[in-house]
Design a protein around this motif. Structure first.
Motif, PDB file in Angstrom:
ATOM      1  N   ASP A 138      30.711  18.934  27.916  1.00 23.10           N
ATOM      2  CA  ASP A 138      31.560  18.662  29.096  1.00 23.10           C
ATOM      3  C   ASP A 138      30.637  18.211  30.267  1.00 23.10           C
ATOM      4  N   THR A 139      31.321  17.715  31.136  1.00 18.72           N
ATOM      5  CA  THR A 139      30.835  17.074  32.334  1.00 18.72           C
ATOM      6  C   THR A 139      31.035  18.014  33.605  1.00 18.72           C
ATOM      7  N   ILE A 140      30.154  18.376  34.349  1.00 20.36           N
ATOM      8  CA  ILE A 140      30.096  19.063  35.672  1.00 20.36           C
ATOM      9  C   ILE A 140      29.892  17.696  36.749  1.00 20.36           C
ATOM     10  N   THR A 141      30.913  17.440  37.597  1.00 19.45           N
ATOM     11  CA  THR A 141      30.789  16.516  38.793  1.00 19.45           C
ATOM     12  C   THR A 141      30.796  17.279  40.082  1.00 19.45           C
ATOM     13  N   VAL A 142      29.676  16.916  40.625  1.00 26.20           N
ATOM     14  CA  VAL A 142      29.331  17.510  42.062  1.00 26.20           C
ATOM     15  C   VAL A 142      28.980  16.509  43.059  1.00 26.20           C
ATOM     16  N   PRO A 143      29.280  16.802  44.330  1.00 28.60           N
ATOM     17  CA  PRO A 143      28.973  15.907  45.515  1.00 28.60           C
ATOM     18  C   PRO A 143      27.409  15.555  45.603  1.00 28.60           C
ATOM     19  N   PRO A 144      27.041  14.573  46.347  1.00 28.49           N
ATOM     20  CA  PRO A 144      25.574  14.433  46.507  1.00 28.49           C
ATOM     21  C   PRO A 144      24.851  15.164  47.533  1.00 28.49           C
ATOM     22  N   THR A 145      25.151  16.371  47.353  1.00 33.20           N
ATOM     23  CA  THR A 145      24.437  17.374  48.446  1.00 33.20           C
ATOM     24  C   THR A 145      23.543  18.261  47.647  1.00 33.20           C
ATOM     25  N   ALA A 146      22.534  18.888  48.299  1.00 38.79           N
ATOM     26  CA  ALA A 146      21.932  20.222  47.883  1.00 38.79           C
ATOM     27  C   ALA A 146      22.876  21.314  47.406  1.00 38.79           C
ATOM     28  N   GLU A 147      24.052  21.591  48.055  1.00 36.73           N
ATOM     29  CA  GLU A 147      24.746  22.403  47.583  1.00 36.73           C
ATOM     30  C   GLU A 147      25.488  22.146  46.335  1.00 36.73           C
ATOM     31  N   GLY A 148      25.892  20.791  46.039  1.00 41.19           N
ATOM     32  CA  GLY A 148      26.609  20.348  44.906  1.00 41.19           C
ATOM     33  C   GLY A 148      25.564  20.555  43.830  1.00 41.19           C
ATOM     34  N   VAL A 149      24.371  19.861  43.857  1.00 40.04           N
ATOM     35  CA  VAL A 149      23.375  20.244  42.815  1.00 40.04           C
ATOM     36  C   VAL A 149      23.017  21.778  42.498  1.00 40.04           C
ATOM     37  N   ALA A 150      23.257  22.479  43.546  1.00 40.80           N
ATOM     38  CA  ALA A 150      22.801  23.733  43.195  1.00 40.80           C
ATOM     39  C   ALA A 150      23.797  24.519  42.289  1.00 40.80           C
ATOM     40  N   THR A 151      25.229  24.111  42.727  1.00 43.63           N
ATOM     41  CA  THR A 151      26.345  24.543  41.680  1.00 43.63           C
ATOM     42  C   THR A 151      26.164  23.894  40.422  1.00 43.63           C
ATOM     43  N   ALA A 152      25.813  22.821  40.132  1.00 49.35           N
ATOM     44  CA  ALA A 152      25.525  22.363  38.857  1.00 49.35           C
ATOM     45  C   ALA A 152      24.415  23.240  37.967  1.00 49.35           C
ATOM     46  N   PHE A 212      15.068  21.003  42.437  1.00 54.45           N
ATOM     47  CA  PHE A 212      14.717  20.211  41.215  1.00 54.45           C
ATOM     48  C   PHE A 212      13.728  21.222  40.481  1.00 54.45           C
ATOM     49  N   VAL A 213      12.879  21.867  41.333  1.00 50.53           N
ATOM     50  CA  VAL A 213      11.713  22.530  40.769  1.00 50.53           C
ATOM     51  C   VAL A 213      12.170  23.896  40.316  1.00 50.53           C
ATOM     52  N   THR A 214      13.377  24.518  40.792  1.00 44.63           N
ATOM     53  CA  THR A 214      13.864  25.796  40.522  1.00 44.63           C
ATOM     54  C   THR A 214      14.573  25.489  39.394  1.00 44.63           C
ATOM     55  N   ALA A 215      15.233  24.581  39.025  1.00 49.22           N
ATOM     56  CA  ALA A 215      16.321  24.247  37.875  1.00 49.22           C
ATOM     57  C   ALA A 215      15.725  24.967  36.692  1.00 49.22           C
ATOM     58  N   PRO A 216      14.636  24.839  36.163  1.00 47.67           N
ATOM     59  CA  PRO A 216      14.344  25.323  34.973  1.00 47.67           C
ATOM     60  C   PRO A 216      14.360  26.802  34.825  1.00 47.67           C
ATOM     61  N   LEU A 217      14.012  27.410  35.802  1.00 51.41           N
ATOM     62  CA  LEU A 217      14.139  28.976  35.740  1.00 51.41           C
ATOM     63  C   LEU A 217      15.293  29.403  35.875  1.00 51.41           C
ATOM     64  N   ALA A 218      15.993  28.750  36.938  1.00 55.49           N
ATOM     65  CA  ALA A 218      17.614  29.234  37.216  1.00 55.49           C
ATOM     66  C   ALA A 218      18.376  29.006  35.610  1.00 55.49           C
ATOM     67  N   TYR A 219      18.110  27.863  35.298  1.00 58.62           N
ATOM     68  CA  TYR A 219      18.836  27.646  33.880  1.00 58.62           C
ATOM     69  C   TYR A 219      18.321  28.771  32.835  1.00 58.62           C
ATOM     70  N   TYR A 220      17.090  28.892  32.600  1.00 65.46           N
ATOM     71  CA  TYR A 220      16.767  29.950  31.829  1.00 65.46           C
ATOM     72  C   TYR A 220      17.250  31.466  32.135  1.00 65.46           C
ATOM     73  N   LEU A 221      16.941  31.835  33.125  1.00 62.03           N
ATOM     74  CA  LEU A 221      17.621  33.312  33.542  1.00 62.03           C
ATOM     75  C   LEU A 221      19.000  33.080  33.820  1.00 62.03           C
ATOM     76  N   GLN A 222      19.852  32.102  33.690  1.00 65.50           N
ATOM     77  CA  GLN A 222      21.230  32.164  33.955  1.00 65.50           C
ATOM     78  C   GLN A 222      21.728  32.601  35.213  1.00 65.50           C
ATOM     79  N   ALA A 223      20.680  32.291  36.397  1.00 63.07           N
ATOM     80  CA  ALA A 223      20.926  32.880  37.555  1.00 63.07           C
ATOM     81  C   ALA A 223      21.934  31.950  38.548  1.00 63.07           C
ATOM     82  N   ASP A 224      22.457  32.194  39.242  1.00 60.39           N
ATOM     83  CA  ASP A 224      23.262  31.841  40.299  1.00 60.39           C
ATOM     84  C   ASP A 224      22.320  31.160  41.588  1.00 60.39           C
TER      85      ASP A 224
END
Length: 698
Positions: A138-152, A212-224
């Protein structure tokens, strides 16, 4: 997707990456009516056989009615199974399941070349196949904002097939959805439904750097992940009334990477309390921690995280693997699309930082690496090898920088600048790979191009390597010489899995019989991978990636013929035996003094072919005495963190975590036995040998 076919002596299954497994059976007969295989599979086939032969693999067997488990690893005695219903899990390049009823004997051949499953008579069997390769659905589309990237990032873990410690198995982490930047938020309904609630939240400042730095930990922990007005990130587990205060950037980078490593490897140990346990060598480390593994395995993800945080992890830290992949990424909107691919590999992400690299400093680090790797190489040998270079005039010279590197076995750079000791990534490389998977299955196509007769020695040696490997894998080798600009352009534009160019390169492009071809002039590149073994080929290689290639090896400036030949021959042998492009070049370039003149562009973690041993491995051998040796053994893979492996050493039946480097003391007879059976590169006295050729040296 898996396709299978009858071979006349059994069955062969392969996926879209041209990775496959051959199941040989002298009396195979395909029949209808498959037995149920209660595991995720892509394809199945049923037949009748009295004997099955597969590549040597680790096997775990479950008795269907009782749940009893049996294992068969390296060099173990034959496993005899009494009458019953069984499901065998065979760990190879293609995940293979075997369902059968009746007694059986599982064994390895004396030369360790095959896994044999013998039945007392011809019986019905069902084979199930699943590809290890992960593809975004699938593809997640988000606006070009920090909040959008956090959602992705919050929804990236929707691809996980489970929560808790079992998520450390690479087969239970699917590929995250693609990220696309657009005007409006759009999260596909399947992604919403598949997202699991781990009970963990990470609250971060409103900036892309921290995200960007947070992304790997959040992905692995399945965190919001939530964006707030704050100075530093905060991790929260509401059910446990637990908070963890991070420091702000830049120290946050190493802090969050350390936390990811802690959670991941503790998961790798605790998961053995679950249904997929193995005799893991590192499992004894849990005895040094105040932890109840069984209770922790059964706890919620949030409770597990809190338990891990309370442990004195430093007591076991140094005995667990170094992190497999560190990426240095410019936190820009343009690089948002690359995040899912970095997360799929479970990369640690850092902000890029570098300093100018003086020419004398470049020479010092090159020679330092060379003499550390080659302690017996005299300086005079280096002088003698100053032969003719692969250049005339107008060779491109790239200004390199010295990157600030964190901990990691492999490093990649997705940012401005051209640093040494890393592969230079590009967002297009990650998406390019999928067009090659969509091609119809078939042989791995290799094209060897010689555009200068003075380099014929490398050409002959490399051709022999490719042809020899084609005896084991479906490789189709084409040799071409003296190409014109039009012929070279056509070769690059036609579908091909690997192009090895031997010749000259100048500012105006790759030299041909009628001038120079600039890659920027071709419509698109359909060469999946490449090696431009010519002076100053960096710009042409980067252009190939931007035009459609996935990855390749290049040079930064002038290279000498003899040294280039050494690198070319070693690189070819490593790549066709399953090493990633980056690992292959790291090993190959250690053979020359000016090793910093070579680099990888594109996705350096990409593999062209499968490895006979499922994952490639490398050994480092030291002679203790005339009759005793020490061998360090390391499995090398950037795409399957969390996997286990078993060395090809007689009497070693324990599993090791991928990335760990155990050392074994071997007699000369034991070493000879290993070299006879294991097809791996081994470093001895600073030189790189393949196990078969090392026998003659010892």
């Amino acid at each position: 997707m898996i396709e299978w076919e009858e071979t006349g002596s059994g069955v062969r299954a392969s996926d879209r990456t041209k990775t496959g497994v051959t199941v040989r059976a002298p009396d195979w007969e395909t029949v209808a009516g498959a037995e149920a295989i209660n595991r995720p599979i892509d394809e199945s086939v049923s037949g009748r056989a009295s004997k099955l032969s597969l590549p040597p693999s680790l096997v775990s067997v479950t008795e269907v009615e009782t749940g009893a488990r049996y294992e068969h690893g390296n060099d173990t005695e034959p496993l005899e199974l009494s009458d019953g219903q069984y499901l065998a899990n065979i760990h190879g390049n293609i995940k293979t399941y075997l369902r059968f009823s009746g007694p059986a004997i599982i064994r390895k051949t004396d030369d360790f070349g095959s896994l044999i499953i013998d039945f007392p008579r011809k019986i019905p069997v069902t084979l199930g196949f699943r590809s290890h390769h992960k593809i975004p659905v699938d593809t997640i589309t988000v606006p070009p904002t920090a909040e959008g990237v956090a959602t992705a990032i919050s929804y990236a873990s929707s691809s996980h097939k489970t929560t808790g410690p079992d998520r450390s198995y690479p087969t239970l982490r699917g590929h995250p959805p693609r990220f696309e930047v657009g005007a409006e938020l759009n999260i596909p309904e399947p992604v919403r439904q598949q997202k699991k609630n781990s009970g963990i939240e990470i609250r971060v400042p409103d900036d892309l750097e921290t995200l960007f730095v947070t992304a790997p930990l959040a992905y692995y922990l399945q965190a919001d992940v939530h964006v707030e007005e704050r100075d530093a990130p905060l991790l929260v587990v509401p059910e446990a009334n637990f908070t963890y205060d991070f420091n702000p950037l830049p120290s946050y980078q190493t802090e969050v990477a350390s936390m990811l490593r802690r959670v991941f490897f503790l998961d790798c140990l605790v998961r053995n309390e679950g249904p997929h346990s193995w005799d893991l060598a590192e499992l004894s480390l849990l005895n040094e921690l105040d932890i109840d593994p069984e209770a922790t395995y059964e706890a919620t993800p949030g409770q597990q995280f809190v338990e891990y945080d309370l442990l004195d992890f430093e007591r076991i830290d140094e005995r667990l693997p170094e992190w497999h992949l560190s990426m240095y990424v410019e936190p820009s909107v343009d690089n948002v699309s690359a995040l899912p691919y970095l997360l799929s590999n479970l990369s640690a992400i850092y902000l890029p930082e570098s300093s100018p690299l003086e020419q004398n400093e470049l020479l010092d680090v090159s020679l330092g690496d060379f003499y550390r790797d080659n302690p017996r190489t005299p300086a005079s040998q280096g002088i003698a090898e100053r032969d003719t270079s692969r250049a005339t005039e107008g060779v491109s010279s790239i200004e390199r920088v010295k990157p600030v590197l964190q901990k990691g076995q492999v490093h990649g750079w997705l940012a401005e600048g051209v640093p040494i000791d890393v592969f230079k990534a590009d967002p297009s490389a990650y998406e390019n790979r999928f067009k090659y998977f969509d091609r119809s299955s078939g042989d791995i196509s290799v094209t060897l191009i010689l555009n200068d007769d003075l380099m014929g020695d490398e050409h002959e040696d490399v051709a022999e390597i490719y042809l020899e490997r084609s005896e084991d894998l479906p490789i189709d080798v084409t040799v071409r010489q003296h190409l014109s600009r039009g012929e070279l352009a056509e070769t690059l534009e036609q579908p091909c899995d690997f192009i090895h160019y031997i010749g000259h390169c100048e500012d105006s492009g790759l030299r041909c019989t009628d001038g120079h071809l600039s890659v920027s002039s071709i419509d698109e590149s359909n060469a999946q991978t490449f090696f431009l073994n010519a002076c100053g080929s960096y710009q042409q290689g980067m252009e190939l990636v931007k035009k459609g290639s996935v990855a390749g090896a290049v040079t930064f400036n002038k290279v000498l013929n003899k040294q280039a030949g050494k690198v070319g021959v070693s690189f070819a042998q490593l790549v066709v035996n399953g090493f990633s492009i980056q690992r292959a070049l790291q090993l190959a370039r250690r053979r020359i003094m000016m090793n910093k003149d070579y680099a990888v562009v594109g996705d350096g973690t990409h593999q062209l072919t499968q490895c006979d041993n499922t994952f490639p491995a490398v050994g480092d051998l030291t002679a203790v005495s005339a009759s005793e040796f020490e061998l360090s053994y390391q499995l090398v893979t950037e795409q399957h963190p969390g996997s286990n492996y078993q060395p090809y050493i007689k009497g070693v039946n324990e599993m090791y975590l991928s990335g760990n480097v155990p050392t074994f003391t071997l007699t000369r007879a034991e070493l000879t036995s290993l070299l006879t059976r294991a097809k791996i590169p081994i470093i001895f006295n600073g030189e790189l040998y393949w196990s078969a050729e090392l026998e003659s040296v010892l």
